[in-house]
Design a protein around this motif. Structure first.
Motif, PDB file in Angstrom:
ATOM      1  N   ASP A  28       0.686  -1.327  -0.027  1.00 21.56           N
ATOM      2  CA  ASP A  28      -0.096   0.017   0.103  1.00 21.56           C
ATOM      3  C   ASP A  28       0.951   1.252  -0.012  1.00 21.56           C
ATOM      4  OD1 ASP A  28      -2.189   1.576   0.038  1.00 21.56           O
ATOM      5  OD2 ASP A  28      -2.574   1.543   2.172  1.00 21.56           O
ATOM      6  N   ASN A  29       1.449   1.417  -1.152  1.00 23.73           N
ATOM      7  CA  ASN A  29       2.402   2.623  -1.384  1.00 23.73           C
ATOM      8  C   ASN A  29       2.259   2.946  -2.725  1.00 23.73           C
ATOM      9  OD1 ASN A  29       4.359   4.443  -1.661  1.00 23.73           O
ATOM     10  ND2 ASN A  29       6.138   3.014  -1.079  1.00 23.73           N
ATOM     11  N   PRO A  30       1.603   4.426  -2.973  1.00 21.63           N
ATOM     12  CA  PRO A  30       1.352   4.660  -4.342  1.00 21.63           C
ATOM     13  C   PRO A  30       2.667   5.089  -5.154  1.00 21.63           C
ATOM     14  CG  PRO A  30       0.888   6.744  -2.722  1.00 21.63           C
ATOM     15  CD  PRO A  30       1.133   5.329  -1.960  1.00 21.63           C
ATOM     16  N   ASP A  31       3.914   5.270  -4.389  1.00 17.65           N
ATOM     17  CA  ASP A  31       5.170   5.411  -5.034  1.00 17.65           C
ATOM     18  C   ASP A  31       5.731   4.032  -5.430  1.00 17.65           C
ATOM     19  OD1 ASP A  31       4.954   7.998  -5.007  1.00 17.65           O
ATOM     20  OD2 ASP A  31       5.563   8.322  -3.088  1.00 17.65           O
ATOM     21  N   ALA A  34       5.481  -1.068  -8.241  1.00 17.59           N
ATOM     22  CA  ALA A  34       4.411  -2.024  -8.918  1.00 17.59           C
ATOM     23  C   ALA A  34       3.038  -1.385  -9.168  1.00 17.59           C
ATOM     24  CB  ALA A  34       4.140  -3.369  -8.018  1.00 17.59           C
ATOM     25  N   ASN A  35       2.905  -0.109  -8.682  1.00 16.01           N
ATOM     26  CA  ASN A  35       2.073   0.730  -8.850  1.00 16.01           C
ATOM     27  C   ASN A  35       2.046   1.995  -9.831  1.00 16.01           C
ATOM     28  OD1 ASN A  35       0.785  -0.739  -6.758  1.00 16.01           O
ATOM     29  ND2 ASN A  35       1.626   0.590  -5.058  1.00 16.01           N
ATOM     30  N   GLN A  36       3.246   1.758 -10.689  1.00 14.51           N
ATOM     31  CA  GLN A  36       3.174   2.909 -11.582  1.00 14.51           C
ATOM     32  C   GLN A  36       2.634   2.337 -13.200  1.00 14.51           C
ATOM     33  OE1 GLN A  36       4.672   5.579 -10.124  1.00 14.51           O
ATOM     34  NE2 GLN A  36       4.476   4.429  -8.280  1.00 14.51           N
ATOM     35  N   GLU A  58       8.559  -6.239  -2.047  1.00  7.75           N
ATOM     36  CA  GLU A  58       9.578  -5.496  -1.165  1.00  7.75           C
ATOM     37  C   GLU A  58       8.922  -3.972  -0.984  1.00  7.75           C
ATOM     38  OE1 GLU A  58      12.657  -4.657   1.066  1.00  7.75           O
ATOM     39  OE2 GLU A  58      12.721  -6.309   0.092  1.00  7.75           O
ATOM     40  N   ALA A  59       9.092  -3.535   0.368  1.00 10.24           N
ATOM     41  CA  ALA A  59       8.476  -2.165   0.544  1.00 10.24           C
ATOM     42  C   ALA A  59       9.877  -1.129   0.532  1.00 10.24           C
ATOM     43  CB  ALA A  59       7.828  -2.071   1.995  1.00 10.24           C
ATOM     44  N   GLU A  60      10.941  -1.521   1.068  1.00 12.51           N
ATOM     45  CA  GLU A  60      12.084  -0.409   0.956  1.00 12.51           C
ATOM     46  C   GLU A  60      12.287  -0.019  -0.468  1.00 12.51           C
ATOM     47  OE1 GLU A  60      15.228  -1.333   3.403  1.00 12.51           O
ATOM     48  OE2 GLU A  60      14.101  -2.459   4.905  1.00 12.51           O
ATOM     49  N   ASN A  61      12.813   1.085  -0.689  1.00 13.09           N
ATOM     50  CA  ASN A  61      13.257   1.620  -1.722  1.00 13.09           C
ATOM     51  C   ASN A  61      12.249   1.768  -3.036  1.00 13.09           C
ATOM     52  OD1 ASN A  61      15.922   2.346  -1.153  1.00 13.09           O
ATOM     53  ND2 ASN A  61      16.282   0.143  -0.861  1.00 13.09           N
ATOM     54  N   ASN A  62      10.982   1.673  -2.246  1.00 13.88           N
ATOM     55  CA  ASN A  62       9.856   1.823  -3.306  1.00 13.88           C
ATOM     56  C   ASN A  62       9.620   0.481  -4.261  1.00 13.88           C
ATOM     57  OD1 ASN A  62       8.721   4.410  -2.559  1.00 13.88           O
ATOM     58  ND2 ASN A  62       9.964   5.166  -3.824  1.00 13.88           N
TER      59      ASN A  62
END
Length: 88
Positions: A28-31, A34-36, A58-62
């Motif tokens: 859950d990170n718009p940046d 995988a969300n681009q 992976e959450a770190e480094n977007n």
């Protein structure tokens, strides 16, 4: 068991498996890469030269990582690099 019932059961199992795969490793990170709109590996490569691969788990480094992920659930790196159809 009739052929029709087996087909219906097979479709239900396939739908459940697809739903589980889609919900796995959602960040859950718009940046997150995988969300681009740009395919993940292309997005990471343009932003992080030392981390050119996108990992949906992976959450770190977007989500950008140094090595291409091959052990992230149902992740398929070929889907991340597939170009959109020019006719669309």
């Amino acid at each position: 068991m009739t052929a029709s019932l087996r087909l219906h059961l097979g479709i239900c199992v396939a739908l459940l498996a697809a739903a589980a795969a889609v919900s796995a490793c959602a960040i859950d990170n718009p940046d997150h890469c995988a969300n681009q709109d740009t395919p993940g590996n292309d997005w990471c490569g343009a932003r992080y030269s030392a981390r050119p691969f996108c990992s949906p788990c992976e959450a770190e480094n977007n989500g950008c990582v140094q090595y291409e992920p091959f052990t992230c659930g149902d992740y398929d790196p070929d889907e991340q690099n597939s170009a959109p159809d020019a006719s669309e």
